[in-house]
Design a protein around this motif. Structure first.
Motif, PDB file in Angstrom:
ATOM      1  N   VAL A   1      -1.948  -4.030  -3.113  1.00  0.00           N
ATOM      2  CA  VAL A   1      -2.754  -3.951  -4.337  1.00  0.00           C
ATOM      3  C   VAL A   1      -3.664  -2.719  -4.276  1.00  0.00           C
ATOM      4  CG1 VAL A   1      -4.530  -5.110  -5.716  1.00  0.00           C
ATOM      5  CG2 VAL A   1      -2.677  -6.457  -4.697  1.00  0.00           C
TER       6      VAL A   1
ATOM      7  N   VAL B   1     -10.779  -4.388 -12.379  1.00  0.00           N
ATOM      8  CA  VAL B   1      -9.647  -5.189 -11.907  1.00  0.00           C
ATOM      9  C   VAL B   1     -10.128  -6.063 -10.749  1.00  0.00           C
ATOM     10  CG1 VAL B   1      -8.800  -3.272 -10.455  1.00  0.00           C
ATOM     11  CG2 VAL B   1      -7.280  -5.154 -11.013  1.00  0.00           C
ATOM     12  N   ALA B   2      -9.739  -7.334 -10.787  1.00  0.00           N
ATOM     13  CA  ALA B   2     -10.025  -8.230  -9.667  1.00  0.00           C
ATOM     14  C   ALA B   2      -8.883  -8.101  -8.665  1.00  0.00           C
ATOM     15  CB  ALA B   2     -10.131  -9.666 -10.170  1.00  0.00           C
ATOM     16  N   VAL B   3      -9.221  -7.845  -7.412  1.00  0.00           N
ATOM     17  CA  VAL B   3      -8.215  -7.786  -6.344  1.00  0.00           C
ATOM     18  C   VAL B   3      -8.102  -9.204  -5.788  1.00  0.00           C
ATOM     19  CG1 VAL B   3      -7.618  -6.790  -4.106  1.00  0.00           C
ATOM     20  CG2 VAL B   3      -8.791  -5.389  -5.833  1.00  0.00           C
ATOM     21  N   PHE B   4      -6.960  -9.837  -6.095  1.00  0.00           N
ATOM     22  CA  PHE B   4      -6.799 -11.259  -5.764  1.00  0.00           C
ATOM     23  C   PHE B   4      -6.431 -11.440  -4.292  1.00  0.00           C
ATOM     24  CE2 PHE B   4      -5.341 -11.935 -10.408  1.00  0.00           C
ATOM     25  CZ  PHE B   4      -6.641 -12.159 -10.823  1.00  0.00           C
TER      26      PHE B   4
ATOM     27  N   GLY C   1      -2.310  -8.202  -1.138  1.00  0.00           N
ATOM     28  CA  GLY C   1      -0.909  -8.589  -1.308  1.00  0.00           C
ATOM     29  C   GLY C   1       0.021  -7.386  -1.424  1.00  0.00           C
TER      30      GLY C   1
ATOM     31  N   PHE D   1      -2.573  -4.381 -15.998  1.00  0.00           N
ATOM     32  CA  PHE D   1      -4.006  -4.678 -15.958  1.00  0.00           C
ATOM     33  C   PHE D   1      -4.786  -3.428 -15.527  1.00  0.00           C
ATOM     34  CE2 PHE D   1      -8.024  -6.463 -15.034  1.00  0.00           C
ATOM     35  CZ  PHE D   1      -8.123  -7.676 -15.707  1.00  0.00           C
TER      36      PHE D   1
ATOM     37  N   SER E   1      15.331 -12.861 -11.259  1.00  0.00           N
ATOM     38  CA  SER E   1      14.061 -12.409 -10.692  1.00  0.00           C
ATOM     39  C   SER E   1      14.011 -12.754  -9.215  1.00  0.00           C
ATOM     40  CB  SER E   1      12.920 -13.110 -11.421  1.00  0.00           C
ATOM     41  OG  SER E   1      11.711 -12.936 -10.714  1.00  0.00           O
TER      42      SER E   1
ATOM     43  N   VAL F   1       4.482 -16.779 -16.094  1.00  0.00           N
ATOM     44  CA  VAL F   1       4.455 -17.871 -15.121  1.00  0.00           C
ATOM     45  C   VAL F   1       3.442 -18.956 -15.507  1.00  0.00           C
ATOM     46  CG1 VAL F   1       3.882 -18.432 -12.725  1.00  0.00           C
ATOM     47  CG2 VAL F   1       5.280 -16.435 -13.241  1.00  0.00           C
TER      48      VAL F   1
ATOM     49  N   GLY G   1      -0.861 -19.741  -5.876  1.00  0.00           N
ATOM     50  CA  GLY G   1       0.582 -19.545  -6.046  1.00  0.00           C
ATOM     51  C   GLY G   1       1.084 -18.212  -5.532  1.00  0.00           C
ATOM     52  N   ASP G   2       0.179 -17.267  -5.215  1.00  0.00           N
ATOM     53  CA  ASP G   2       0.624 -15.953  -4.745  1.00  0.00           C
ATOM     54  C   ASP G   2       1.060 -16.000  -3.282  1.00  0.00           C
ATOM     55  OD1 ASP G   2       0.298 -14.580  -7.064  1.00  0.00           O
ATOM     56  OD2 ASP G   2      -1.493 -13.486  -6.453  1.00  0.00           O
TER      57      ASP G   2
ATOM     58  N   ASN H   1      -1.166 -10.212 -17.253  1.00  0.00           N
ATOM     59  CA  ASN H   1      -1.191 -10.994 -16.011  1.00  0.00           C
ATOM     60  C   ASN H   1      -0.832 -10.134 -14.817  1.00  0.00           C
ATOM     61  OD1 ASN H   1      -1.631 -13.576 -17.249  1.00  0.00           O
ATOM     62  ND2 ASN H   1       0.496 -13.494 -17.949  1.00  0.00           N
ATOM     63  N   ASN H   2       0.042  -9.162 -15.029  1.00  0.00           N
ATOM     64  CA  ASN H   2       0.584  -8.399 -13.910  1.00  0.00           C
ATOM     65  C   ASN H   2      -0.322  -7.216 -13.565  1.00  0.00           C
ATOM     66  OD1 ASN H   2       3.585  -9.234 -15.440  1.00  0.00           O
ATOM     67  ND2 ASN H   2       3.078  -9.931 -13.394  1.00  0.00           N
ATOM     68  N   LEU H   3      -0.158  -6.749 -12.340  1.00  0.00           N
ATOM     69  CA  LEU H   3      -1.141  -5.802 -11.798  1.00  0.00           C
ATOM     70  C   LEU H   3      -1.154  -4.445 -12.517  1.00  0.00           C
ATOM     71  CD1 LEU H   3      -3.321  -5.221  -9.693  1.00  0.00           C
ATOM     72  CD2 LEU H   3      -1.502  -4.509  -8.132  1.00  0.00           C
TER      73      LEU H   3
ATOM     74  N   PRO I   1       8.851  -4.855 -11.814  1.00  0.00           N
ATOM     75  CA  PRO I   1       9.095  -3.669 -12.637  1.00  0.00           C
ATOM     76  C   PRO I   1       7.782  -3.007 -13.071  1.00  0.00           C
ATOM     77  CG  PRO I   1      10.248  -5.602 -13.511  1.00  0.00           C
ATOM     78  CD  PRO I   1       9.257  -6.086 -12.511  1.00  0.00           C
TER      79      PRO I   1
HETATM   80  C1  UD1 Z   1       4.496 -12.178 -10.988  1.00  0.00           C
HETATM   81  C2  UD1 Z   1       5.055 -13.574 -11.089  1.00  0.00           C
HETATM   82  C3  UD1 Z   1       6.548 -13.507 -10.879  1.00  0.00           C
HETATM   83  C4  UD1 Z   1       7.189 -12.564 -11.894  1.00  0.00           C
HETATM   84  C5  UD1 Z   1       6.548 -11.187 -11.767  1.00  0.00           C
HETATM   85  C6  UD1 Z   1       7.050 -10.259 -12.853  1.00  0.00           C
HETATM   86  C7  UD1 Z   1       3.221 -15.060 -10.360  1.00  0.00           C
HETATM   87  C8  UD1 Z   1       2.743 -16.001  -9.297  1.00  0.00           C
HETATM   88  N1  UD1 Z   1       4.414 -14.440 -10.115  1.00  0.00           N
HETATM   89  O1  UD1 Z   1       4.742 -11.714  -9.667  1.00  0.00           O
HETATM   90  O2  UD1 Z   1       7.114 -14.797 -10.991  1.00  0.00           O
HETATM   91  O3  UD1 Z   1       8.575 -12.463 -11.656  1.00  0.00           O
HETATM   92  O4  UD1 Z   1       5.124 -11.311 -11.905  1.00  0.00           O
HETATM   93  O5  UD1 Z   1       6.688  -8.950 -12.579  1.00  0.00           O
HETATM   94  O6  UD1 Z   1       2.583 -14.868 -11.380  1.00  0.00           O
HETATM   95  N2  UD1 Z   1      -3.006  -8.863  -8.589  1.00  0.00           N
HETATM   96  C9  UD1 Z   1      -4.366  -8.595  -8.467  1.00  0.00           C
HETATM   97  N3  UD1 Z   1      -5.102  -8.541  -9.628  1.00  0.00           N
HETATM   98  C10 UD1 Z   1      -4.563  -8.748 -10.871  1.00  0.00           C
HETATM   99  C11 UD1 Z   1      -3.180  -9.013 -10.968  1.00  0.00           C
HETATM  100  C12 UD1 Z   1      -2.428  -9.072  -9.808  1.00  0.00           C
HETATM  101  O7  UD1 Z   1      -4.877  -8.402  -7.377  1.00  0.00           O
HETATM  102  O8  UD1 Z   1      -5.304  -8.702 -11.867  1.00  0.00           O
HETATM  103  C13 UD1 Z   1      -2.182  -8.870  -7.357  1.00  0.00           C
HETATM  104  C14 UD1 Z   1      -1.455 -10.176  -7.082  1.00  0.00           C
HETATM  105  O9  UD1 Z   1      -2.264 -11.046  -6.333  1.00  0.00           O
HETATM  106  C15 UD1 Z   1      -0.226  -9.657  -6.315  1.00  0.00           C
HETATM  107  C16 UD1 Z   1       0.049  -8.285  -6.925  1.00  0.00           C
HETATM  108  O10 UD1 Z   1      -1.180  -7.893  -7.532  1.00  0.00           O
HETATM  109  O11 UD1 Z   1      -0.541  -9.478  -4.952  1.00  0.00           O
HETATM  110  C17 UD1 Z   1       1.139  -8.285  -7.971  1.00  0.00           C
HETATM  111  O12 UD1 Z   1       0.855  -9.278  -8.951  1.00  0.00           O
HETATM  112  P1  UD1 Z   1       1.713  -9.413 -10.286  1.00  0.00           P
HETATM  113  O13 UD1 Z   1       1.856  -8.076 -10.927  1.00  0.00           O
HETATM  114  O14 UD1 Z   1       1.124 -10.519 -11.094  1.00  0.00           O
HETATM  115  O15 UD1 Z   1       3.164  -9.788  -9.780  1.00  0.00           O
HETATM  116  P2  UD1 Z   1       3.653 -10.997  -8.821  1.00  0.00           P
HETATM  117  O16 UD1 Z   1       2.555 -11.940  -8.514  1.00  0.00           O
HETATM  118  O17 UD1 Z   1       4.371 -10.380  -7.682  1.00  0.00           O
END
Ligand code: UD1
Length: 339
Positions: free
Chosen positions: A269, A217-220, A231, A205, A125, A87, A294-295, A200-202, A182
């Motif tokens: 999270v 890990v930072a809880v956003f 979230g 990470f 998606s 993203v 953006g979240d 980037n994804n939770l 996924p």
């Molecule tokens: C993200 C994308 C989405 C994409 C999907 C693929 C954004 C805004 N959206 O979705 O378009 O289809 O990934 O899987 O990037 N979080 C933390 N700490 C972290 C990482 C994430 O707290 O280090 C939180 C986020 O704020 C969110 C949740 O974990 O609440 C999931 O985040 P993430 O895995 O990045 O997925 P999406 O944001 O849902």
């Protein structure tokens, strides 16, 4: 069926290849390896005991794609997973995202038409829903009013192209699968997600924190209007997601259709981190941090249409996903590069 998987060496692609082969289909893969490694295909072959024809090329390379399909003819269907998917990167490099994601889809549809292949399942998606007005999201929920990034827009535009193409061609079978988040890995521990650089994804990470390659890990966001303030997302095990592709392919009928692939269960999270701690037996240091721009607070899907029409349902839980992700991560601390 003999099925071409574009992006078949990626995270979702490799799991889908295994699911197809185990269901008795033949698979061939085209992948430019920009986000993955040929090792993923070698491991699909190892798990299934099958040789998988592989073309290392960009899907926009019309000649290479055509030659590959002709060498492996007759190919019955395509599952189109190839594309760029970060993203943040899509906001920095929008033109490249439109070029790669739209260009590959258009070339693919043209080559399919020329070669007489009339079935396509597309990796869309849940991001196409933008900020949800109502939860759970159904396939009738509005899409695209406020899509914040070019990545999401490419998914929506490709959906529209497929819908228009199917309306113009009574023989075309086109399905978009709207994935929720996924997670997980193949239970063998041989195949999994292999993000390059800092994820980037939770879950990736959190997994890197558990293995010790990232400190915390930072809880956003901890002040969302959710039960614990963090979230909520709909995390779907990648093998359930892969099974959804097989079901879509087998049930495809002429026309265009879209299906949510998710569990329907929101997970926060903090709940995901706690599940990963249980699965790994390790404490995962965390820091409460501001919201990520953006979240959205919460998003989860209603998967009942896929249940009714495709006979598909998820079987695995967030605990299964954490166990399998950790198994993959701990056996492959450097991903496929360590092979
Ligand atoms: C993200 C994308 C989405 C994409 C999907 C693929 C954004 C805004 N959206 O979705 O378009 O289809 O990934 O899987 O990037 N979080 C933390 N700490 C972290 C990482 C994430 O707290 O280090 C939180 C986020 O704020 C969110 C949740 O974990 O609440 C999931 O985040 P993430 O895995 O990045 O997925 P999406 O944001 O849902």
């Amino acid at each position: 069926m003999r099925v071409l998987l574009t992006g078949g060496a990626g995270y979702i692609g490799a799991h889908t290849a295994i699911a197809l082969l185990e269901a008795g289909h033949d698979v061939l893969i085209v992948d430019d390896m920009s986000g993955t490694s040929p090792e993923a295909v070698a491991r699909v072959e190892q798990i299934t005991g099958t040789t998988v024809p592989l073309l290392v090329a960009d899907v926009r390379d019309r000649q290479a794609l055509t030659d590959f399909l002709r060498r492996n003819a007759p190919v019955d269907a395509v599952i189109h997973l190839a594309g760029l998917k970060a993203v943040g990167e899509s906001m920095a490099e929008p033109v490249r995202y439109y070029d790669v994601n739209l260009g590959s889809s258009i070339t693919l549809l043209e080559v399919m038409a020329a070669e007489g292949i009339r079935t396509i399942v597309f990796s869309s998606s849940a991001t196409v829903y933008g900020t949800p007005e109502q939860l759970p999201l159904t396939e009738e929920s509005p899409t695209g009013i406020d899509l914040a990034n070019p990545y999401g827009k490419t998914k929506r535009i490709i959906e529209e192209i497929l819908s228009d193409a199917a309306a113009a061609d009574p023989d075309l079978r086109a399905i978009s699968l709207r994935y929720f988040n996924p997670v997980g890995a193949h239970p063998s521990g041989l195949i999994g997600e292999d993000p390059h650089g800092i994820p980037n994804n939770l879950m990736p990470f959190v997994s890197r924190v558990a293995i010790g390659s990232l400190p915390e890990v930072a809880v956003f966001g901890t002040d969302y209007d959710t039960p614990d303030g963090t979230g909520q997302r709909d995390y779907i095990h990648v093998t359930d997601l892969a099974a959804g592709h097989v079901a879509a392919l087998e049930q495809a009928t002429p026309g265009y259709d879209v299906y949510n692939l998710g569990t329907g269960e929101p997970v926060s999270v903090l709940e995901l981190i706690a599940a990963f701690e249980r699965a790994s037996g390790r404490e995962i240091p965390k820091r409460l941090a501001p919201r990520r721009p953006g979240d959205v607070a919460a998003t989860y899907g209603d998967p009942s249409k896929a249940g009714r029409e495709l006979g598909w349902a998820t079987r695995l839980t967030i605990d299964d996903a954490c166990r399998d992700y950790w198994n993959w991560q701990s056996r492959n601390p450097r991903g496929y590069a360590g092979a």
